[in-house]
Scaffold this motif. Structure first.
Motif, mmCIF file in Angstrom:
data_model
loop_
_atom_site.group_PDB
_atom_site.id
_atom_site.type_symbol
_atom_site.label_atom_id
_atom_site.label_comp_id
_atom_site.label_asym_id
_atom_site.label_seq_id
_atom_site.Cartn_x
_atom_site.Cartn_y
_atom_site.Cartn_z
ATOM 1 N N ALA A 291 54.986 38.132 41.495
ATOM 2 C CA ALA A 291 55.717 37.100 40.755
ATOM 3 C C ALA A 291 56.167 35.978 41.692
ATOM 4 O O ALA A 291 56.079 34.788 41.350
ATOM 5 N N GLY A 292 56.633 36.338 42.885
ATOM 6 C CA GLY A 292 57.067 35.332 43.844
ATOM 7 C C GLY A 292 55.925 34.439 44.318
ATOM 8 O O GLY A 292 56.092 33.219 44.457
ATOM 9 N N PHE A 293 54.747 35.020 44.544
ATOM 10 C CA PHE A 293 53.589 34.232 44.963
ATOM 11 C C PHE A 293 53.164 33.245 43.876
ATOM 12 O O PHE A 293 52.734 32.118 44.167
ATOM 13 N N LEU A 294 53.269 33.652 42.627
ATOM 14 C CA LEU A 294 52.926 32.750 41.524
ATOM 15 C C LEU A 294 53.881 31.558 41.490
ATOM 16 O O LEU A 294 53.465 30.417 41.232
ATOM 17 N N VAL A 295 55.167 31.817 41.765
ATOM 18 C CA VAL A 295 56.145 30.723 41.813
ATOM 19 C C VAL A 295 55.812 29.765 42.958
ATOM 20 O O VAL A 295 55.841 28.537 42.793
ATOM 21 N N VAL A 296 55.477 30.310 44.127
ATOM 22 C CA VAL A 296 55.139 29.464 45.279
ATOM 23 C C VAL A 296 53.867 28.671 45.004
ATOM 24 O O VAL A 296 53.759 27.486 45.377
ATOM 25 N N ALA A 297 52.882 29.297 44.350
ATOM 26 C CA ALA A 297 51.648 28.586 44.036
ATOM 27 C C ALA A 297 51.904 27.418 43.096
ATOM 28 O O ALA A 297 51.290 26.349 43.219
ATOM 29 N N ALA A 298 52.829 27.620 42.146
ATOM 30 C CA ALA A 298 53.143 26.550 41.195
ATOM 31 C C ALA A 298 54.038 25.489 41.813
ATOM 32 O O ALA A 298 53.933 24.303 41.478
ATOM 33 N N ARG A 299 54.930 25.892 42.712
ATOM 34 C CA ARG A 299 55.914 24.955 43.292
ATOM 35 C C ARG A 299 56.161 25.320 44.755
ATOM 36 O O ARG A 299 57.129 26.010 45.073
ATOM 37 N N PRO A 300 55.287 24.882 45.671
ATOM 38 C CA PRO A 300 55.429 25.260 47.083
ATOM 39 C C PRO A 300 56.539 24.486 47.789
ATOM 40 O O PRO A 300 56.287 23.673 48.675
ATOM 41 N N VAL B 215 56.054 27.858 57.670
ATOM 42 C CA VAL B 215 55.429 26.530 57.611
ATOM 43 C C VAL B 215 56.260 25.585 56.752
ATOM 44 O O VAL B 215 56.565 24.450 57.153
ATOM 45 N N VAL B 216 56.651 26.035 55.562
ATOM 46 C CA VAL B 216 57.432 25.178 54.666
ATOM 47 C C VAL B 216 58.815 24.911 55.258
ATOM 48 O O VAL B 216 59.327 23.779 55.187
ATOM 49 N N ALA B 217 59.435 25.935 55.848
ATOM 50 C CA ALA B 217 60.761 25.752 56.428
ATOM 51 C C ALA B 217 60.725 24.783 57.602
ATOM 52 O O ALA B 217 61.624 23.935 57.758
ATOM 53 N N GLN B 218 59.682 24.869 58.430
ATOM 54 C CA GLN B 218 59.597 23.965 59.584
ATOM 55 C C GLN B 218 59.435 22.516 59.138
ATOM 56 O O GLN B 218 59.954 21.603 59.781
ATOM 57 N N GLN B 219 58.727 22.309 58.030
ATOM 58 C CA GLN B 219 58.549 20.944 57.528
ATOM 59 C C GLN B 219 59.838 20.380 56.932
ATOM 60 O O GLN B 219 59.993 19.165 56.827
ATOM 61 N N ALA B 220 60.754 21.267 56.554
ATOM 62 C CA ALA B 220 61.977 20.825 55.885
ATOM 63 C C ALA B 220 63.102 20.480 56.855
ATOM 64 O O ALA B 220 64.081 19.850 56.448
ATOM 65 N N PHE B 221 62.988 20.883 58.131
ATOM 66 C CA PHE B 221 64.067 20.654 59.094
ATOM 67 C C PHE B 221 63.528 19.894 60.300
ATOM 68 O O PHE B 221 62.437 20.192 60.802
ATOM 69 N N ASP B 222 64.293 18.936 60.768
ATOM 70 C CA ASP B 222 63.895 18.157 61.939
ATOM 71 C C ASP B 222 64.563 18.644 63.220
ATOM 72 O O ASP B 222 64.285 18.131 64.301
ATOM 73 N N SER B 223 65.461 19.629 63.115
ATOM 74 C CA SER B 223 66.166 20.149 64.278
ATOM 75 C C SER B 223 65.840 21.637 64.461
ATOM 76 O O SER B 223 65.878 22.408 63.493
ATOM 77 N N LEU C 44 60.788 24.566 49.423
ATOM 78 C CA LEU C 44 61.607 25.407 50.288
ATOM 79 C C LEU C 44 62.307 26.509 49.492
ATOM 80 O O LEU C 44 62.378 27.646 49.939
ATOM 81 N N TRP C 45 62.835 26.175 48.308
ATOM 82 C CA TRP C 45 63.538 27.189 47.522
ATOM 83 C C TRP C 45 62.586 28.283 47.053
ATOM 84 O O TRP C 45 62.967 29.457 46.961
#
Length: 235
Positions: free
Chosen positions: A169-178, A112-120, A180-181
């Motif tokens: 740990a990765g989910f906590l990072v995504v929750a704080a900063r959703p 979902v996040v990747a699709q929002q980041a690219f237009d092609s 692309l990275w």
């Protein structure tokens, strides 16, 4: 088994690297659709390998007549009853089911996040291939440098605990900063550990199961748990 599974798992790791690299290069150059005939050709090769394995005679002699052969004729309900009666098998099913659910969540969040980041479409495919390729490279390093040492020194428990701890740990990072990275980091954690140390550890969980029920139980778990987990994750 601890020595063997660490190296057998390299096949999937190398395949992930090659597949991701092909997607990264081919999609921007020739288009995403060109990946489909490549997949078809690889599946034909896979079928040929499987047919060759089915004709192998070196392991058939031990299975012609014996308890495992009789057990394989049991129905799915019989195998389910065995799973319910065994605390060890029941915990394995719960562990695998939760793992498949989490894997589905990671896949959806990332896409979902990747699709929002690219237009092609082709750029998106190339990015997905890049992440898969890097994840495979990390998995290769983990499998060759970490898996064997971890299993020998700390055992299976530590091996299968590593992935969920890192994913938390990765989910906590995504929750704080959703961003692309963040989801890319989560996907890299999943790709580098799921197909290396975690898979080796999970395969070793089948070793203590008696040989006469191992094949039927593993077949049921692989079929039922994986499909039910992905369906539940989708819902």
């Amino acid at each position: 088994a601890r020595r063997a599974f660490a190296w057998i798992g390299l096949g999937g790791v190398v395949g992930g690297i090659v597949g991701g690299s092909l997607a990264r290069i081919v999609a921007p150059w020739l288009g995403t659709e060109v990946l489909l005939p490549i997949c078809s050709a690889l599946m034909i090769v896979t079928v040929m390998i499987l047919r060759g394995l089915a004709r192998r005679e070196d392991w058939k002699g031990d299975r012609e007549e014996g308890p495992e052969t009789d057990q394989s004729k049991n129905s799915g309900l019989d195998v389910l009853a065995q799973v319910r009666q065994s605390p060890y098998l029941s915990m394995m099913v719960a562990l695998l089911l939760s793992g498949v659910l989490v894997e589905a969540f990671i896949d959806y969040e990332f896409k979902v996040v990747a699709q929002q980041a690219f237009d092609s479409k082709d750029r998106l495919t190339s990015f997905l291939g890049t992440i898969a390729s890097y994840g495979g490279m990390l998995a290769l390093l983990v499998q060759t440098l970490v898996t064997g040492r971890l299993l020998k020194r700390f055992g299976v428990g530590a091996a299968i605990l590593l992935l969920p701890s890192a994913l938390l740990a990765g989910f906590l990072v995504v929750a704080a900063r959703p961003s692309l990275w963040a989801v890319s980091l989560l996907k890299l954690i999943d790709g580098s550990l799921s197909y290396s140390v975690h898979r080796s550890g999970m395969e070793l969980l089948y070793v203590p199961i008696p040989a006469k029920v191992r094949a039927s139980v593993k077949a049921l778990i692989d079929l039922l748990v994986d499909r039910a987990g992905r369906a539940g994750g989708g819902l």
